[in-house]
Design a protein around this motif. Structure first.
Motif: not given
Length: 306
Positions: A4-11, A14-16, A173-178
């Protein structure tokens, strides 16, 4: 929680993609010393240019080859830091652990546990099948190997962990939200990265059971423990102790190790046993020591972006 530490609306994802490109670029930059060494040796001394990965592994003295291979990971680790800090505005700790600081006791415990197991199992194999080994020990080359290995192999293994169990784990995790999707994807990609290892051509595709299974194991202990410390320790012990103990003409690392395996390689129980027996035992030990609970949520739960 760790992912969760990397999951936010700013990340944004495409940045990955951009970050992965930068990390790959730094890896290629890190391979320039090896390339220059090969070119110099070929043109200055008339040594035939290596035409295969196997020839490349035997082109220089094993210690020099190992050094040139490992030095590229120093550049890659620098690339990871740059991407995490300046593309994602995160700290390196945030893709390492959910704890306030890195728990080095966890790293040491995992390293020691797997190092002891590797040493004991190798010695048992040596004494039960002595015809499969020759003594390869030479004091001076081995001492140089120890220095190279102790300083650079942990950088190599940590770099791989930061890419797969840290950076890409949070990216997917950012992509799939799981959590199950990043666990599965990083494990498959981790296994696929070993496609060009000489072990694959010798043993066949069945060895990917071991590679992908190892990726799954490292991903599971990262998610269950809310950090990469156990994975960092395990991976460093696996590569370092193996490099010091045993080499072979067909292994990824050619080293001045203590023993040399001269047996004809074949994929059998040694590929299946770690995934189906040894890794579950390690999971049990870790789970008891660190009191892991709620496996379903930690491994397959859904995430919410900030």
């Amino acid at each position: 929680m760790f992912v969760e530490q990397g999951v936010n609306s700013e990340n944004k994802f495409w940045k990955y993609l951009i970050g992965s490109g930068i990390i790959i670029a730094t890896s290629f930059i890190g391979q320039i010393p090896l390339l220059l060494g090969v070119i110099y040796e070929s043109f200055a001394n008339g040594v035939p240019y290596p035409s295969s990965n196997s020839e490349m592994m035997h082109f220089f003295d094993p210690n020099l080859t190992l050094f040139l291979l490992l030095i590229s990971f120093v550049f890659t680790l620098g690339g990871i830091y740059f991407v995490v800090r300046y593309v994602h505005n995160q700290t390196l700790r945030s893709i390492t652990t959910a704890r306030a600081k890195v728990d080095w006791d966890r790293v040491l415990f995992s390293f020691s546990l797997w190092a002891v197991f590797t040493i004991v199992s190798t010695l048992i194999y040596y004494y039960t099948s002595p015809a499969d080994f020759v003594l390869n020990f030479k004091p001076v080359p081995f001492a140089i190997l120890v220095v190279i290995g102790v300083f650079l192999i942990p950088i190599q293994t940590s770099t791989e962990e930061y890419v797969f169990r840290g950076y890409l784990m949070q990216g997917f995790a950012n992509l799939a939200k799981n959590k199950w999707f990043p666990l599965l994807m990083t494990s498959i990609i981790f296994g696929s990265m070993h496609l060009f290892n000489p072990e694959v051509s010798k043993m066949g595709n069945i060895i990917f059971i071991y590679y992908i299974g190892t990726g799954l194991f490292l991903g599971v202990i990262t998610l269950m423990d809310d950090g990469m410390e156990l994975a960092l320790g395990f991976h460093a012990a696996n590569n370092l102790v193996s490099a010091l103990l045993v080499t072979s003409d067909w292994s990824a690392f050619q080293t001045h190790s203590i023993f040399k395996d001269i047996a004809e390689p074949k994929a059998g129980l040694d590929v299946i046993l770690p995934v189906l027996v040894i890794y579950p035992i390690l999971l049990y030990i870790f789970s008891k020591k660190y009191q892991w609970t709620d496996w379903k949520e930690r491994l397959a739960g859904k995430l919410k972006a900030e």
